[in-house]
Motif scaffolding. Structure first.
Motif, PDB file in Angstrom:
ATOM      1  N   ALA A 141       0.840  -1.211   0.000  1.00 57.35           N
ATOM      2  CA  ALA A 141       0.000   0.000   0.000  1.00 57.35           C
ATOM      3  C   ALA A 141       0.872   1.258   0.000  1.00 57.35           C
ATOM      4  O   ALA A 141       0.649   2.182  -0.785  1.00 57.35           O
ATOM      5  N   ARG A 142       1.871   1.296   0.871  1.00 54.35           N
ATOM      6  CA  ARG A 142       2.756   2.460   0.921  1.00 54.35           C
ATOM      7  C   ARG A 142       3.561   2.602  -0.371  1.00 54.35           C
ATOM      8  O   ARG A 142       3.822   3.705  -0.846  1.00 54.35           O
ATOM      9  N   ALA A 143       3.963   1.449  -0.924  1.00 52.46           N
ATOM     10  CA  ALA A 143       4.727   1.482  -2.175  1.00 52.46           C
ATOM     11  C   ALA A 143       3.907   2.141  -3.279  1.00 52.46           C
ATOM     12  O   ALA A 143       4.399   3.010  -4.013  1.00 52.46           O
ATOM     13  N   VAL A 144       2.643   1.747  -3.388  1.00 56.06           N
ATOM     14  CA  VAL A 144       1.780   2.335  -4.414  1.00 56.06           C
ATOM     15  C   VAL A 144       1.601   3.832  -4.171  1.00 56.06           C
ATOM     16  O   VAL A 144       1.611   4.637  -5.106  1.00 56.06           O
ATOM     17  N   GLU A 145       1.462   4.215  -2.896  1.00 47.25           N
ATOM     18  CA  GLU A 145       1.311   5.645  -2.583  1.00 47.25           C
ATOM     19  C   GLU A 145       2.523   6.434  -3.081  1.00 47.25           C
ATOM     20  O   GLU A 145       2.381   7.506  -3.679  1.00 47.25           O
TER      21      GLU A 145
END
Length: 815
Positions: free
Chosen positions: A243-247
Motif C-alpha cells: 500500500a505504501r509502495a503504491v502511494e
C-alpha cells in the motif's frame, strides 16, 4: 488412487526493460550491466564523448562497433571490437576510456567481476570523470561486498558527473529527449542524488530496508523529486509494504506525469498481489496515452497469462513484439501463453527465440522442457532441464521437473537427489514435497512418502490435492482412520470435492462401514453420475453386503463407461459367482486374463471358480499357472492347498501351506489352514502349534479359536480352556454351528450329557444336515438311556455320511 506427478512451470513476469526494476528481478551483475548498457549512444553516452551520429567521420575508428554495435546482444563481437580499439595506439585517451568501459560492461553482464573491475579501473585512469566507468566500478564493488568503497564512488559520481548520477538513479527513461532532463530538473536533483544512488546499491545487494532509509533521505532532501518517490516506492515494494509502495509511486507520477516507469511498477505490484484486473487497468491507461508503448503491451499480456486468459495475452504480446522485436522476456511470456493454449510448437518457437536472445534464460529452458515432455520428447526435455539448471543452479522448478523424468524412468535415487536440491533451494516448495512423496511411494518407501505429503500440506494447506494425496497414501498403508481424517478435512472446505468423497467412501468400505461408504459414493454420483471408480466401489460395497444383484447392477454401469476396467471386472466375476451365475463369472474371468495374462489374480479367481464348479483338474491347472507366474504369491498356494485338501491329499496340501508360511511366517489365514489339515489328518497336537501361533498374531480370530477348541477336545485335555476358546469364538460369531457342536462335544467328554444334548440340538437347528452333530446327538441320547432315539439319529447321520463314525472311533467315542 492417482499416481500423477506434477511439474513446476513458472509463468514468469516480464522485466521492466526501461527501468531495470522488473518484477522478481534478482539484482545481480547482469541486471546492473543491463542498466548501464540501456539506451546505448542515444541515452547513456558519457558527457566527455560528443553525442554524434554513427555516420559522422569524427567517430574514432572502431568505436562504433564497440560502443554502438549493430547487434547489442553479440557480446563476443563487441568485446573483440573494444579490444581492437584499446590495442590501437592511435586511440585517444577519452575514446580508450570509453572502450574499456564498454568492454567492462560486457564482462559485468557475464558476471566476470575480475575482468570488469580491471577494465573500469583502466577506463578511469584514462578519464577520471567517466561517469559510466564510475558507476560500473561502484556496481562491481557492491557485488563483491565492498559497500563502503561503492558508496564512496557513488558520492564521487554525484559530484563529478551529476547528469550520469541522475541518469543512473532515474534508470534511463528513454521516452525523454536523448535521456536528458531540463536544467531545472537537474538542479533540483543534485542535493539528493547521492542518497538516490546509495538506495540503488542497497537494493542491488538485497537489503531493501536499508534502501528505504536511503530513499527516505532523498525524499526529505528533495520532496518534489519524482525519482526519489519512485525509488522509495520500489524499495517499499521489496519489503512487502504494497500500500505504501503504491502511494509513493503515485506520488512520483503526480510530480512527473511522464514517469511511465513508476506506473509500470504500480501495475507490477498489483500483479504481485494477484490483483490482475487492477494491473491490467494500469497498463491499459498507459496504452491509451501511448499507443506504441511496447512495455505496457508486454506487461498487460503477462497479466493476462497469469490470469489464465492466454487468448487475450497473445494479442498484446504480438503487438509488443511488433513494436520491439528483440525482447527475450516478451518471447518467453508469449511462449507461456501458447503453452497454456496447448499450442506446443508455437510455444517451443517462442522459447527458442527467448533463448537465442538471452542464452542465460533458465526459465525459458525449463518451460521448453515442459512442452517437450508433453510431446513425449523425454531426452530433449531432460537436456532442457539440465541446461536450465546450468544457467541458474537455483532454479528449483528445473530440479523438480528433471526429477520427474528420473522418477518416470524409475531412476529413483537420482530423482530423490534432484527433489532434495529443489527443496533445499525453496524449503516451502509444496509441489516438490508432493512429487518427492509420490516417488518415495513408487519406490516402496511409504513412511517417507507420508512425511513429505505432510510437508506439502503444511506448506500449502489450501491446496486440497496435497491432502488428498496424503489420504490416499494412508489408504495404501491401511491407515484408514488417518485417511478418513484427511478426506473429512477436505470435505469441510469443499463439500462437493468428488475425489475426497470417493476416497473416503473407499476407506469406509475397507473398514466394512458399508452404510457410510454408500452415503459417500451416492453423494459423489449425485455430483457426477458417470464416475467408473465410484460406481465400481459402490458395486463392491453391495457385494460385501451380500447383495449380489445390486452389486452387479453398479458394476455393469462402471463397465459400460469403461469396458476394460480390471477392478470392476474382477468384482463382477465374484458377484456373479455369489449369484450362482458361474458361466458369466468365468466369462469375466477370461477377460481379466486376456487383459493381463501375467496377473496372478485372474488365474487364482479362475481356479476358485472352477473349484466351485467341481472341476478340480481345471482348478489345479489354473493355480499351477498362477504359482508359476508368481512363485511368491501366497493366494495361489493357499487355494491350491484347498483343492488338495478336498481331494484328501493332505501331503500336497500341507506342502503348499508350508511353502506359503516360508514366504510369510505370520500369515494367520495360512496358519489356520495348515491347522485344519493337521486336524483332518488326526494330528491335533500339530494343529495346536499352528493355532497358538495364529492366535498370538490375531487373538480375535473366531475360526482359529473354534479350531483350537476342537483340537483340545480331540486331545481330551485342557477342556476348561477349550470351553473358553469356544465361548470367545461364539461371542464373535454366535451362529457358528460347528463351534456350537464342538462345545457340545466337550460337554460330552466331561460327562455332562444333558448339556451336550442341548448343544447338539442347537447346532442342528442352525445346520440340520450336519452329520457329525446328528451322529453325536444319537450317541449322547444313548448315554442318557434313549436307545430308540439315539439309534435313529445315528442311522440318519450315516445316511448323510457313511463314514461319520470312523473319526469318532479313533478318538475313543463309540455308541
Amino acid at each position: 488412487m492417482r499416481s500423477v506427478l506434477f511439474r513446476g512451470t513458472p509463468q514468469g513476469r516480464i522485466v521492466n526493460a526501461n527501468m531495470g526494476w522488473g518484477y522478481g528481478v534478482n539484482w545481480c551483475a547482469t541486471a546492473l550491466a543491463g542498466v548501464l548498457l540501456a539506451g546505448a549512444a542515444n541515452a547513456a553516452l558519457p558527457p566527455e564523448l560528443p553525442k554524434v551520429q554513427p555516420s559522422e567521420k569524427s567517430l574514432p575508428p572502431g568505436l562504433k562497433a564497440c560502443y554502438d554495435p549493430a547487434d547489442p546482444s553479440d557480446s563476443d563481437a563487441i568485446i573483440a571490437a573494444c579490444t581492437k580499439l584499446i590495442d590501437d595506439v592511435m586511440t585517444g585517451a577519452k575514446a580508450r576510456s570509453a572502450a574499456f568501459t564498454e568492454r567492462g560492461l560486457r564482462y559485468l553482464s557475464r558476471e566476470d567481476l575480475a575482468k570488469a573491475e580491471a577494465d573500469f579501473s583502466e577506463a578511469l585512469k584514462h578519464n577520471d570523470r567517466n561517469g559510466r566507468a564510475l558507476a560500473g566500478l561502484s556496481g562491481v564493488l557492491a557485488l563483491k561486498g565492498d559497500f563502503a568503497k561503492s558508496h564512496e564512488l557513488l558520492d564521487t559520481l554525484a559530484h563529478a558527473d551529476p547528469e550520469m548520477a541522475h541518469w543512473l538513479a532515474y534508470r534511463g527513461d528513454t521516452r525523454r529527449e536523448k535521456g536528458r532532463l531540463d536544467e531545472a530538473a537537474l538542479a533540483a536533483l543534485k542535493p539528493g542524488s547521492a542518497a538516490l544512488l546509495h538506495g540503488l546499491v542497497e537494493l542491488s545487494r538485497g537489503f531493501p530496508d536499508q534502501a528505504v532509509s536511503e530513499f527516505t533521505k532523498a525524499v526529505a532532501r528533495e520532496p518534489g523529486s519524482a525519482q526519489a518517490h519512485a525509488g522509495l516506492g520500489r524499495a517499499l515494494w521489496r519489503t512487502g509494504k504494497y500500500a505504501r509502495a503504491v502511494e509513493e509511486l503515485k506520488a512520483a507520477v503526480a510530480r512527473d506525469a511522464t514517469l511511465v516507469s513508476a506506473e509500470l511498477d504500480i501495475g507490477a505490484i498489483y500483479r504481485d498481489q494477484e490483483r490482475f484486473e487492477d494491473a491490467a487497468a494500469v497498463y491499459s491507461s498507459i496504452i491509451v496515452r501511448e499507443p506504441d508503448n511496447d512495455e505496457a503491451y508486454a506487461q498487460r499480456g503477462a497479466v493476462y497469462v497469469e490470469a489464465s486468459q492466454p487468448g487475450r495475452a497473445l494479442k498484446d504480446l504480438d503487438r509488443a513484439i511488433a513494436l520491439k522485436p528483440n525482447p527475450a522476456e516478451t518471447y518467453y511470456v508469449r511462449g507461456n501463453a501458447h503453452e497454456k493454449l496447448l499450442q506446443n510448437e508455437a510455444a517451443i518457437a517462442d522459447y527458442d527465440m527467448a533463448i537465442r536472445l538471452q542464452p542465460e534464460n533458465s526459465a525459458a529452458y525449463n518451460n521448453r522442457g515442459v512442452v517437450r515432455e508433453r510431446l513425449n520428447q523425454y531426452d530433449l526435455a531432460l537436456a532442457d532441464y539440465s541446461k536450465a539448471i546450468e544457467q541458474n543452479p537455483r532454479n528449483a522448478n528445473a530440479f523438480n521437473n528433471r526429477a520427474l523424468i528420473y522418477s518416470l524412468r524409475k531412476d529413483f535415487d537420482r530423482a530423490i537427489a534432484d527433489f532434495d536440491k529443489a527443496i533445499a533451494i525453496n524449503p516451502h516448495y509444496a509441489l516438490a514435497y508432493d512429487n518427492r512423496a509420490r516417488t518415495y511411494a513408487r519406490s516402496g518407501r511409504a513412511d517417507k512418502a507420508i512425511e513429505d505429503y505432510g510437508r506439502a500440506v503444511e506448506a500449502a494447506p489450501d491446496v486440497l490435492s496435497f491432502r488428498t494425496d496424503r489420504g490416499e497414501a494412508y489408504m495404501g498403508l491401511n491407515k484408514f482412520d488417518a485417511a478418513i481424517a484427511d478426506f473429512t478435512t477436505i470435505l469441510k472446505q469443499s463439500p462437493d470435492y468428488t475425489a475426497a468423497l470417493a476416497d473416503r467412501g473407499a476407506s469406509y468400505l475397507m473398514m466394512r462401514k458399508f452404510d457410510l461408504a454408500i452415503a459417500d459414493f451416492n453423494h459423489a454420483l449425485k455430483i457426477d453420475p458417470k464416475q467408473p471408480y465410484v460406481l465400481a466401489r459402490l458395486g463392491t460395497t453391495y457385494y460385501f453386503r451380500n447383495e449380489s444383484d445390486r452389486a452387479i447392477g453398479y458394476l455393469n454401469q462402471a463397465l459400460a463407461l469403461e469396458p476394460d476396467y480390471y477392478y470392476a471386472l474382477s468384482f463382477r466375476a465374484r458377484a456373479q459367482w455369489d449369484a450362482d451365475k458361474i458361466d458369466l463369472a468365468l466369462k469375466d474371468c477370461a477377460r481379466l486374463i486376456e487383459l493381463q495374462p501375467g496377473n496372478v489374480e485372474g488365474w487364482v479367481l479362475k481356479g476358485r471358480l472352477l473349484g466351485a464348479s467341481h472341476d478340480d483338474t481345471g482348478a489345479l491347472a489354473a493355480f499351477d499357472k498362477a504359482a508359476a507366474l508368481a512363485p511368491q504369491d501366497i493366494d495361489a498356494l493357499y487355494w491350491r492347498s484347498e483343492v488338495y485338501a478336498r481331494k484328501h491329499n493332505h501331503a500336497r496340501a500341507r506342502a503348499d501351506l508350508d511353502r506359503a508360511l516360508a514366504i510369510d511366517p505370520k500369515n494367520v489365514m495360512v496358519l489356520t489352514a495348515r491347522a485344519d489339515i493337521h486336524l483332518e489328518a488326526n494330528d491335533p497336537a500339530q494343529a495346536m502349534s499352528d493355532l497358538d501361533a495364529a492366535l498370538t498374531l490375531k487373538p480375535d480370530d473366531a475360526g482359529a479359536l473354534g479350531n483350537r477348541c476342537w483340537a483340545r477336545a480331540l486331545l481330551n485335555r485342557d477342556l476348561d480352556k477349550a470351553l473358553e476358546d469356544c465361548s470367545k469364538s461364539l461371542t464373535l460369531e454366535p451362529k457358528a454351528a460347528s463351534v456350537i457342536d464342538t462345545r457340545a462335544f466337550i460337554y460330552f467328554r466331561q460327562g455332562k450329557f444333558a448339556e451336550a444334548l442341548k448343544g447338539f440340538e442347537a447346532a442342528l437347528t442352525l445346520a440340520p444336515k450336519q452329520a457329525p452333530s446328528l451322529y453325536m446327538r444319537g450317541v449322547t441320547k444313548l448315554r442318557l438311556g434313549d436307545t430308540a432315539g439315539g439309534n435313529a439319529d445315528i442311522e440318519a447321520a450315516k445316511k448323510l455320511d457313511a463314514d461319520v463314525a470312523a473319526p469318532y472311533a479313533k478318538w475313543g467315542v463309540k455308541p
